[in-house]
Structures are given as C-alpha cells and as structure tokens.
Design a protein around this motif. Structure first.
Motif, PDB file in Angstrom:
ATOM      1  N   LEU A 152      49.324  12.802  25.241  1.00 45.01           N
ATOM      2  CA  LEU A 152      48.306  13.011  26.263  1.00 45.01           C
ATOM      3  C   LEU A 152      47.470  11.745  26.454  1.00 45.01           C
ATOM      4  N   MET A 153      47.120  11.093  25.345  1.00 48.00           N
ATOM      5  CA  MET A 153      46.324   9.872  25.421  1.00 48.00           C
ATOM      6  C   MET A 153      47.085   8.772  26.155  1.00 48.00           C
ATOM      7  N   ILE A 154      48.347   8.593  25.830  1.00 49.91           N
ATOM      8  CA  ILE A 154      49.158   7.560  26.475  1.00 49.91           C
ATOM      9  C   ILE A 154      49.289   7.839  27.972  1.00 49.91           C
ATOM     10  N   ASN A 155      49.524   9.084  28.325  1.00 48.10           N
ATOM     11  CA  ASN A 155      49.685   9.441  29.742  1.00 48.10           C
ATOM     12  C   ASN A 155      48.408   9.181  30.533  1.00 48.10           C
ATOM     13  N   CYS A 156      47.257   9.522  29.950  1.00 42.28           N
ATOM     14  CA  CYS A 156      45.984   9.336  30.655  1.00 42.28           C
ATOM     15  C   CYS A 156      45.627   7.856  30.778  1.00 42.28           C
ATOM     16  N   MET A 157      45.905   7.086  29.748  1.00 38.04           N
ATOM     17  CA  MET A 157      45.643   5.645  29.800  1.00 38.04           C
ATOM     18  C   MET A 157      46.560   4.975  30.822  1.00 38.04           C
ATOM     19  N   ILE A 193      34.600   1.529  33.824  1.00 38.69           N
ATOM     20  CA  ILE A 193      35.160   2.231  34.981  1.00 38.69           C
ATOM     21  C   ILE A 193      36.596   2.693  34.726  1.00 38.69           C
ATOM     22  N   VAL A 194      37.467   1.773  34.313  1.00 37.10           N
ATOM     23  CA  VAL A 194      38.878   2.119  34.160  1.00 37.10           C
ATOM     24  C   VAL A 194      39.142   2.853  32.839  1.00 37.10           C
ATOM     25  N   ASP A 195      38.678   2.281  31.737  1.00 37.03           N
ATOM     26  CA  ASP A 195      38.928   2.896  30.434  1.00 37.03           C
ATOM     27  C   ASP A 195      38.238   4.252  30.324  1.00 37.03           C
ATOM     28  N   PHE A 196      37.023   4.329  30.831  1.00 37.44           N
ATOM     29  CA  PHE A 196      36.294   5.601  30.759  1.00 37.44           C
ATOM     30  C   PHE A 196      36.906   6.648  31.682  1.00 37.44           C
ATOM     31  N   TYR A 197      37.540   6.194  32.756  1.00 37.87           N
ATOM     32  CA  TYR A 197      38.256   7.130  33.632  1.00 37.87           C
ATOM     33  C   TYR A 197      39.420   7.752  32.867  1.00 37.87           C
ATOM     34  N   ALA A 198      40.106   6.943  32.062  1.00 39.18           N
ATOM     35  CA  ALA A 198      41.197   7.457  31.235  1.00 39.18           C
ATOM     36  C   ALA A 198      40.670   8.502  30.250  1.00 39.18           C
ATOM     37  N   ARG A 199      39.531   8.216  29.643  1.00 37.40           N
ATOM     38  CA  ARG A 199      38.951   9.159  28.678  1.00 37.40           C
ATOM     39  C   ARG A 199      38.508  10.460  29.360  1.00 37.40           C
ATOM     40  N   TYR A 200      37.960  10.312  30.551  1.00 32.60           N
ATOM     41  CA  TYR A 200      37.530  11.483  31.328  1.00 32.60           C
ATOM     42  C   TYR A 200      38.733  12.389  31.601  1.00 32.60           C
ATOM     43  N   ASN A 201      39.843  11.782  32.051  1.00 27.82           N
ATOM     44  CA  ASN A 201      41.051  12.563  32.317  1.00 27.82           C
ATOM     45  C   ASN A 201      41.592  13.196  31.047  1.00 27.82           C
ATOM     46  N   PHE A 202      41.497  12.461  29.943  1.00 30.67           N
ATOM     47  CA  PHE A 202      41.971  12.990  28.667  1.00 30.67           C
ATOM     48  C   PHE A 202      41.223  14.267  28.299  1.00 30.67           C
ATOM     49  N   GLU A 203      39.905  14.232  28.426  1.00 29.58           N
ATOM     50  CA  GLU A 203      39.114  15.411  28.068  1.00 29.58           C
ATOM     51  C   GLU A 203      39.405  16.592  28.984  1.00 29.58           C
ATOM     52  N   ILE A 204      39.528  16.333  30.276  1.00 28.34           N
ATOM     53  CA  ILE A 204      39.827  17.414  31.215  1.00 28.34           C
ATOM     54  C   ILE A 204      41.133  18.110  30.831  1.00 28.34           C
ATOM     55  N   LYS A 205      42.162  17.303  30.612  1.00 29.67           N
ATOM     56  CA  LYS A 205      43.479  17.868  30.305  1.00 29.67           C
ATOM     57  C   LYS A 205      43.515  18.487  28.918  1.00 29.67           C
ATOM     58  N   LEU A 206      42.758  17.901  27.990  1.00 30.05           N
ATOM     59  CA  LEU A 206      42.687  18.460  26.642  1.00 30.05           C
ATOM     60  C   LEU A 206      42.072  19.853  26.663  1.00 30.05           C
ATOM     61  N   TYR A 241      46.547   6.555  19.240  1.00 24.37           N
ATOM     62  CA  TYR A 241      45.511   7.233  18.457  1.00 24.37           C
ATOM     63  C   TYR A 241      44.095   6.920  18.952  1.00 24.37           C
ATOM     64  N   MET A 242      43.967   6.498  20.195  1.00 23.58           N
ATOM     65  CA  MET A 242      42.634   6.194  20.722  1.00 23.58           C
ATOM     66  C   MET A 242      41.717   7.411  20.682  1.00 23.58           C
ATOM     67  N   TRP A 243      42.287   8.587  20.717  1.00 24.01           N
ATOM     68  CA  TRP A 243      41.475   9.811  20.669  1.00 24.01           C
ATOM     69  C   TRP A 243      40.794   9.993  19.309  1.00 24.01           C
ATOM     70  N   MET A 244      41.261   9.260  18.292  1.00 20.51           N
ATOM     71  CA  MET A 244      40.677   9.404  16.954  1.00 20.51           C
ATOM     72  C   MET A 244      39.447   8.536  16.744  1.00 20.51           C
ATOM     73  N   TYR A 248      52.432  -0.328  29.159  1.00 20.55           N
ATOM     74  CA  TYR A 248      52.104   0.954  28.533  1.00 20.55           C
ATOM     75  C   TYR A 248      52.506   0.992  27.055  1.00 20.55           C
ATOM     76  N   LYS A 249      53.442   0.109  26.654  1.00 21.85           N
ATOM     77  CA  LYS A 249      53.866   0.076  25.250  1.00 21.85           C
ATOM     78  C   LYS A 249      52.761  -0.460  24.337  1.00 21.85           C
ATOM     79  N   THR A 250      51.766  -1.109  24.928  1.00 24.93           N
ATOM     80  CA  THR A 250      50.675  -1.664  24.117  1.00 24.93           C
ATOM     81  C   THR A 250      49.532  -0.666  23.939  1.00 24.93           C
ATOM     82  N   ILE A 251      49.612   0.477  24.571  1.00 24.18           N
ATOM     83  CA  ILE A 251      48.547   1.478  24.465  1.00 24.18           C
ATOM     84  C   ILE A 251      48.557   2.096  23.063  1.00 24.18           C
ATOM     85  N   HIS A 252      47.388   2.160  22.469  1.00 22.92           N
ATOM     86  CA  HIS A 252      47.269   2.754  21.133  1.00 22.92           C
ATOM     87  C   HIS A 252      47.225   4.277  21.279  1.00 22.92           C
TER      88      HIS A 252
END
Length: 224
Positions: free
Chosen positions: A111-116, A81-94, A132-135, A126-130
């Motif tokens: 973009l990945m950090i902002n969406c997460m 729910i939460v992580d996939f919501y971040a990915r959904y937002n990432f794709e929309i904005k991308l 390069y999750m988009w890779m 937020y400093k722990t967010i990777h």
C-alpha cells in the motif's frame, strides 16, 4: 535557543518559530478561550514568515549562496506537497481496508509503495521507494491525530497564496494579514479568508500559490 549556530537551516527554523510567536502576538488581546486555532491555520503564519526571510536573503546574498536557499525551499515544498499527498492517500486507503480486518506487513508495504508511486509519478524510480515508510512516521500511530500531514500541506499552499496577495497589494496587505491572524481563533478558515477578499474555493488563489513555487524552480534553474 542553545542549538542556534547561525547557519541557514537554523535561521529558517527560527523564522518558522517566530511566525508562530507573531501569530500568538496578534491574539494577545483575546481571552484565553479564544487563543486556540486549528492546525492548518497554525502552520500558515510560520511558513509565511519563512517565505519573507527566504526572499529577503535571496535579494542580498551572492548568486551561489542563493542557490542553496532555493534548493532547500523547493525541496521543502516537494516534501510538504508531494510526499504528504502520498501519506494522505495512504491513510485514506488504510482506513478503508482496515474495515475488513487487519493488514499484514506485506500488505502495508504494498500500500505504501502504491501510494508513493501515485504521488511521485515518473519523477522517481519506484524501486527506490522504502516500503516501510509507514513505520517511521509517528503521526500514523497517534490516535486522534489522523491526517496529521494535511495541516502542513495546507499551511504551505495557503501561506504562499497569502504571500502572492502581499506581492500584489503591498503595504495595504499588512494590516489585513494582522486582522486575519487576530480572527483565526474565532472563525473558520473560509470566513476569515473572506474578510481579506480571499476565496479559498477559488482555483486562482491556489494556482497563484503554486506559481510562487514555480518561480523559485525557474530561478533555481537560471542560477544553476
């Protein structure tokens, strides 16, 4: 399955796949052309079966063993729910920014950090967010499978909503559920849901689904 060792994770995987198999079983009398269905519905029966198995185990296992089941279930819900919501937002904005040209690695990271951060809020540092999750998510690179994350988020919440109906209706719901799966290859989700008195546009339905997850969280706290 040669990789089945009997531990809880293996049992959950098996329950998930049995859910898919049961969905196919309900379509056994259909012609081949009517045995396919969209991904959001495909993940409904599998996660519904997981919920059945989890709840059955919680009712018979000692308190401490039940705690690990609850922890994994809650963790999975947060992921879908939460992580996939971040990915959904990432794709929309991308896709929106891609209209203006290519994005650099630095821009993708930002973009990945902002969406997460937007999805997780202050629940994480937020400093722990990777960045390069988009890779490392193959779905981002599969042309024709855009928003591959959505079916799982929908499947989780929709299956939980169905389970809430099962709790409310009991044995009466079983035949309705079978009919629902049998019709899943020939109708859209809105029309099929109506046949079992569910309105997918109803906020109450989705809140009932989230309430089941909340109950698991409260039970986890109680057992801890």
């Amino acid at each position: 399955m040669t990789n089945f060792t009997g531990n809880f994770s293996d049992v959950v995987v098996l329950a998930h796949e049995i859910g898919h198999a049961y969905h196919s079983y309900c379509l056994r009398n259909e012609k081949m052309i009517n045995t396919d269905y969209p991904s959001p519905i495909a993940e409904t029966a599998s996660i519904f079966c997981e919920t059945i198995v989890n709840n059955a185990l919680l009712s018979i296992l000692p308190r401490d063993q039940g705690l690990s089941i609850l922890e994994k279930s809650i963790s999975d819900m947060g992921y879908y729910i939460v992580d996939f919501y971040a990915r959904y937002n990432f794709e929309i904005k991308l896709f929106e920014r891609r209209k203006s040209g290519q994005l650099s690695v630095e821009e993708l990271n930002e973009l990945m950090i902002n969406c997460m951060t937007e999805a997780y809020g202050d629940s994480i540092d937020y400093k722990t967010i990777h960045p390069y999750m988009w890779m490392n998510k193959v779905g981002y690179f599969m042309a024709g499978d855009e928003f591959l994350n959505f079916p799982y988020s929908f499947g989780v919440l929709f299956s939980k909503g169905l389970y809430a109906e099962y709790i409310k209706k009991g044995e009466e719901f079983v035949s309705q559920y079978n009919d629902f799966l049998s019709a899943s290859s020939k109708n859209n989700i809105f029309d099929i849901a109506k046949t079992i008195d569910i309105d997918v546009h109803s906020i109450d339905f989705w809140e009932n689904a989230l309430n089941l997850i909340q109950n698991d969280i409260e039970e986890f706290i109680k057992r801890s």
